[in-house]
Design an enzyme around this catalytic site. Structure first.
Site, PDB file in Angstrom:
ATOM      1  N   ASP A 272      32.060  59.812  29.566  1.00 21.80           N
ATOM      2  CA  ASP A 272      31.533  58.495  29.921  1.00 21.80           C
ATOM      3  C   ASP A 272      30.075  58.390  29.490  1.00 21.80           C
ATOM      4  OD1 ASP A 272      31.404  55.980  30.944  1.00 21.80           O
ATOM      5  OD2 ASP A 272      31.545  56.567  33.050  1.00 21.80           O
TER       6      ASP A 272
ATOM      7  N   HIS B  91      38.822  49.527  24.971  1.00 18.29           N
ATOM      8  CA  HIS B  91      37.682  49.395  25.878  1.00 18.29           C
ATOM      9  C   HIS B  91      36.372  49.574  25.124  1.00 18.29           C
ATOM     10  CE1 HIS B  91      35.225  49.777  29.471  1.00 18.29           C
ATOM     11  NE2 HIS B  91      34.773  50.932  29.013  1.00 18.29           N
TER      12      HIS B  91
END
Length: 316
Positions: free
Chosen positions: A153, A226
């Site tokens: 992330d 995404h």
């Protein structure tokens, strides 16, 4: 005699990602002296931080404060940052980015959980009944900066000289110079459903490989990943980054698994456009498939003013 301009000191919005973090969102109560108590506490925050961080100078302690739209005028008495407004609900055909209240955000970070705990304890002692807690989430670093879905992330974060230009308001809004807009969302994950997907399906949704975090090619049309939906360009084709300090949270015993999204940005519209792409879709109707497995429980916008502004709160 020529006057010298006092330099603006930003808050530590670019503090390094640590092992632990606490995300504390509170509302200011209607107690008669609530505003004064909050002003006094915020103006003395640097001293409080020193009092706690001195216990381990290697723990990389930092606390960033965000002020919400509804309390800005009353709390600061200063001109509003140009883009500051409450979080706008974004309703897609299938998923909704909900808007939830919050007057103050304390983003507390340290390599040690006890340092975060002690700072929050002393902070709440000072604030007392001038605030009411809306949400408190304790995050942790998960292996090599992965979320609980198993992917790295924050790969797209700006680094080095690109950080201030992406995160800190500058000459375009002089009154807010040195500050940063913050958007927070608390997501919970359907981990069993996610695990039912193959690794290849997961990678297609995220837009990166799972093991080595290699970026996959963008889809030329149709459903976008995404990664692609959260990449924002302006009308001139210039890409605008944000600084993410996301952290996993959860409890296997209670079946809770989540990610606390926190984005710092110089331009609030960048994150708003990112969320619009995710929830409405780009093209509209093709929402971010990640949302089929991640549900937002909160959505709040804040502005982190400069440390200089915080230190002067409540002074005549």
């Amino acid at each position: 005699m020529s006057s010298q301009r006092v330099p603006i000191e930003p808050q530590r919005v670019d503090a390094p990602l640590t092992q632990c973090a606490t995300f504390l969102v509170v509302s200011v109560t209607n107690k008669p002296d609530a505003i004064e108590t909050v002003q006094s506490t915020l103006s003395g925050l640097e001293s409080l931080a020193k009092n706690v961080s001195i216990r381990d100078l290697g723990a990389q302690f930092a606390c960033t404060v965000g002020i919400g739209s509804e309390i800005w005028d009353k709390l600061t008495g200063l001109p509003r940052p140009a883009e500051l407004h409450p979080f706008r609900e974004i309703k897609g055909a299938k998923h909704t980015a909900i808007s939830t209240p919050g007057d103050l955000l304390f983003h507390i970070r340290s390599e040690r959980r006890d340092i975060c705990f002690e700072f929050e304890r002393q902070l709440m002692d000072q604030l007392g009944d001038s605030v009411a807690v809306i949400d408190e989430t304790v995050g942790f670093r998960y292996f090599d900066v992965r979320d609980l879905l198993g992917f790295v992330d924050g790969t797209a974060n700006p680094v080095g000289p690109a950080v201030p230009s992406s995160v800190l308001v500058a000459e375009e809004d002089g009154h807010a110079s040195g500050g940063s807009y913050i958007v927070v969302q608390k997501y919970t994950h359907d981990l069993p459903g996610w695990k039912d997907l193959s690794t290849e399906q997961q990678e297609k949704i995220i837009g990166r490989t799972k093991i080595d975090n290699v970026e996959l090619d963008d889809a030329e049309s149709g459903q976008r990943s995404h990664k692609t939906l959260s990449t924002i360009e302006d009308e001139n084709g210039k890409e605008h980054g944000i600084l993410r300090d996301n952290m996993p949270f959860g409890s296997p015993g209670s079946g809770e698994f989540g990610t606390y999204f926190i984005g710092y940005t110089r331009r609030l519209w960048v994150i708003e456009k990112m969320l619009e792409n995710m929830f409405v879709g780009d093209p509209p109707g093709l929402h971010d498939r990640l949302l089929d497995f991640s549900r937002p429980l909160t959505g709040t916008t804040f502005f982190a003013p400069s440390a200089s502004l915080l230190a002067g709160l409540g002074s005549d």
